[in-house]
Scaffold this motif. Structure first.
Motif, mmCIF file in Angstrom:
data_model
loop_
_atom_site.group_PDB
_atom_site.id
_atom_site.type_symbol
_atom_site.label_atom_id
_atom_site.label_comp_id
_atom_site.label_asym_id
_atom_site.label_seq_id
_atom_site.Cartn_x
_atom_site.Cartn_y
_atom_site.Cartn_z
ATOM 1 N N GLU A 57 47.348 -4.981 44.890
ATOM 2 C CA GLU A 57 47.855 -4.366 46.112
ATOM 3 C C GLU A 57 47.020 -4.850 47.287
ATOM 4 N N ASN A 113 46.725 -4.657 51.453
ATOM 5 C CA ASN A 113 47.199 -3.871 52.607
ATOM 6 C C ASN A 113 46.295 -4.186 53.804
ATOM 7 N N LYS A 120 44.214 -2.233 38.056
ATOM 8 C CA LYS A 120 44.674 -2.586 39.406
ATOM 9 C C LYS A 120 43.501 -3.001 40.286
ATOM 10 N N GLU A 145 42.819 -3.298 44.435
ATOM 11 C CA GLU A 145 43.316 -2.969 45.774
ATOM 12 C C GLU A 145 42.457 -3.688 46.804
#
Length: 675
Positions: A541, A543, A585, A587
């Motif tokens: 992810e 962002n 995961k 991030e």
């Protein structure tokens, strides 16, 4: 003819007899009453009526014994009966219990015309006060006689000669001791008896006592058959209650023995004074020597204190840390340098075990160190880690020395510690520089190899692209041939992009810093790693805020930092989750912040991997420290990354919860030149 009773006739006769005397009787304090033969009171003067409490006599028959004696009949020894029977006056004394008083009683008969006793004049005189005074006088006389007897007994018992003389100096009394000392002279004048004089002696002690009323003392000596004797004579006035001198007392005491003792004492006193003078001279000389010794000692103590302060200053302000331990390994002394380095006050350190200031590894090794310690063999240049009050650590080199008792047991341990943070940093920087040089060399070689490989790859890839484009141009749209041709074109372009990124990453790190966007650098790194990330089953992810500005940086160096961080996250996730897992995961977020008014770009890499043990968290950026197995990691990745970010004026911070996550924060300034 009227008949009159005996009582009435008695009253009538008395009234006729006494009109001139009634006023006289009433003025008297004596109790005067007149009785008839039947003991009735026919007359009472004012004093009798008041004292006896008589009612009015008008026509009443009042018995005398009721009011005088408080009885219902006459006493057997009543004087009234005797007076009536004998017709003669009677007198006596009585204590009247009824009236609580002593009375002197006089009974005088009265006769009628026939010469018979008709009445009695009864006179009661209160003599209570007189009797009380008489009793007191008797008691006083008795006491005085007793006191006189006691005084004489005392005077006879004392060991001194005592005489009493009147104010004419006539001897009135001599006790036994006085008679033994001077002979019997009662009735003689003292100056004649003692001195054979016709007149008073000069400076007579009793004469002075009679004159001023005070006691006077004199001493006299006298030759006797037994030799010279000494007497102390005390003359004291004797006064009456008004203070008038009425006589004098002379007390003579033989003080011959005392005089001899005094003479002996005087001789000893003189000898003692001479001895004191001699000793005083000796003591004066000794005192002078002692005074000089005291001065020398004070000067020595002063120099010692100055020296002690000097060495204390050197001890406390030395660049190295000093401490001493007792046999229980408790700190009993430390210098200010050690307290300052640890972030404590000295009093907060002294009394605590030394291991309170060691990290876990140093504590474990301390026990082994202590077993090896002897007086002959200290511990030299051992490396340990101290913990400051704020929890931070720093490395030290320690030299330890032991002091032992007579039985060989350790009683004291002295240690010198030196902070080697800068030394280790310099060493790490040298090693890092060497590693960086090696890395640059490897990158240069890799760059050359990559450039050759890229050239070899680019030629066939360009041919494949051209042929695929030709096939696509000749094929109808939405046909199978057209779709395959486009797939070949996309994959070929992907190969070209990877080759381009590889060439970009392997360029020389010495290139100048340029304006570059964080997202672009992240994209370059992900172009190299994204396929492997997907293969490992890791969710990614990313962002970033769209308004992030460009920064001035060396893109190849920053991309290497990002590549190292992502590589570590992949390793931690694969260790925790060997297979695909929903929480496997990485991030990556980016934002613009202000630090002390200066704009920075903050990039955060967070993974849900194994995390970092607490004991390793402060060491992960040290050169050659790695949590990976030896054949997997070199321990240089984060150290090199930290150096690169620091050279760009930024910060690298690592936060981890062991077993849960690791978060690496990179903060880079937009313009390094304003930091």
């Amino acid at each position: 003819m009227e008949k009159t009773s005996g009582t009435g006739r008695s009253k009538k006769r008395f009234s006729a007899f006494s009109p001139g005397w009634e006023n006289v009787f009433n003025s008297m304090s004596d109790l005067i009453t007149v009785h008839d033969k039947d003991f009735h009171i026919v007359y009472a003067n004012e004093a009798a009526r008041k004292t006896l409490g008589l009612p009015s006599l008008n026509g009443k028959q009042i018995k005398c014994y009721k009011y005088y004696h408080g009885t219902d009949k006459p006493h057997e020894s009543c004087l009234s009966g005797r007076c009536l029977s004998t017709g003669a006056a009677v007198a006596g004394e009585i204590f009247e219990e009824h009236l609580k008083s002593f009375f002197e009683i006089t009974m005088t008969p009265l006769f009628d015309d026939a010469g018979r006793t008709s009445n009695i004049v009864h006179i009661f005189r209160d003599i209570t006060r007189y009797r009380q005074t008489e009793k007191q006088m008797k008691e006083t006389i008795t006491i005085a006689e007793e006191e006189e007897a006691k005084s004489k007994a005392v005077l006879e018992a004392v060991g001194y000669g005592v005489s009493i003389q009147d104010t004419d100096f006539r001897i009135l009394y001599q006790n036994k001791k006085h008679k033994e000392m001077t002979g019997y002279h009662v009735g003689e004048f003292c100056y004649s008896a003692y001195q054979g004089r016709d007149t008073l002696c000069e400076r007579c002690h009793l004469a002075m006592a009679f004159q001023d009323g005070e006691t006077h003392i004199l001493e006299q000596s006298k030759d006797t058959e037994n030799g010279l004797i000494y007497c102390e004579i005390v003359g004291t006035p004797i006064k009456d209650p008004s203070g008038k001198v009425i006589a004098g007392m002379e007390v003579v005491r033989d003080i011959t023995d005392r005089k001899h003792v005094e003479d002996e004492l005087q001789r000893h006193r003189d000898e003692l004074i001479n001895l004191v003078h001699e000793r005083t001279a000796e003591l004066s000389a000794s005192n002078e020597l002692l005074r000089q010794e005291i001065i020398d000692r004070q000067q020595a103590e002063h120099h010692l204190k100055v020296s002690e302060r000097k060495y204390r200053d050197l001890y406390d302000n030395a660049p190295d840390m000093y401490h001493s331990l007792n046999r229980d390994r408790v700190i009993i002394e430390c210098n200010e340098t050690e307290a300052r380095m640890l972030g404590y006050r000295k009093e907060e350190i002294i009394g605590r075990p030394i291991t309170d200031f060691y990290d876990e590894e140093s504590k474990r090794r301390f026990e082994k160190d202590f077993m090896l310690l002897t007086e002959e063999k200290g511990l030299k240049n051992i490396e340990r880690t101290f913990i400051r009050k704020d929890g931070t650590t720093f490395p030290v080199i320690i030299n330890v020395f032991a002091e032992t008792g007579e039985n060989g047991d350790i009683i004291r341990i002295r240690a010198i510690a030196r902070d080697i943070t800068e030394l280790k940093r310099a060493k790490a920087e040298r090693e890092l520089a060497q590693a960086e040089a090696l890395r640059v060399s490897h990158l240069a070689s890799l760059g050359e190899l990559a450039a050759g490989v890229a050239h070899e790859i680019n030629n066939p890839v360009n041919g494949i692209l051209n042929y695929a484009q030709m096939l696509a141009n000749k094929s109808a749209h939405e046909t199978r041939e057209y779709d395959i041709a486009n797939r070949i074109i996309r994959e070929s372009e992907r190969i070209a992009t990877i080759v381009k990124s590889l060439l970009s990453f392997t360029r020389s790190a010495k290139e100048e810093k340029t304006a570059v966007h964080i997202k672009d650098m992240i994209s370059e790194v992900l172009a190299l790693t994204e396929a492997q990330i997907r293969k490992d089953g890791i969710l990614l992810e990313v962002n970033f805020h769209t308004e992030l500005p460009d920064i001035i940086a060396n893109p190849q160096q920053i991309e290497q930092v990002f590549l190292n961080i992502i590589s570590n996250s992949r390793y931690a996730l694969n260790e925790k989750f060997p297979e695909t897992y929903p929480y496997k995961k990485i991030e990556i977020t980016g934002e613009r912040i202000l630090i002390k008014g200066v704009p920075f770009i903050r990039i955060i890499f967070r993974d849900n991997g194994t995390g970092i043990p607490p004991g390793h968290l402060g060491k992960v950026m040290n050169p050659f420290f790695s949590t990976k197995p030896p054949n997997v990691g070199t321990g240089l990745g984060l150290s090199i990354s930290h150096g690169i970010v620091s050279n760009h004026g930024g910060n690298v911070m690592i936060d981890s919860d062991f077993g849960e996550y690791t978060r690496v924060t990179v903060e880079l300034p937009e313009r390094p030149e304003i930091i």
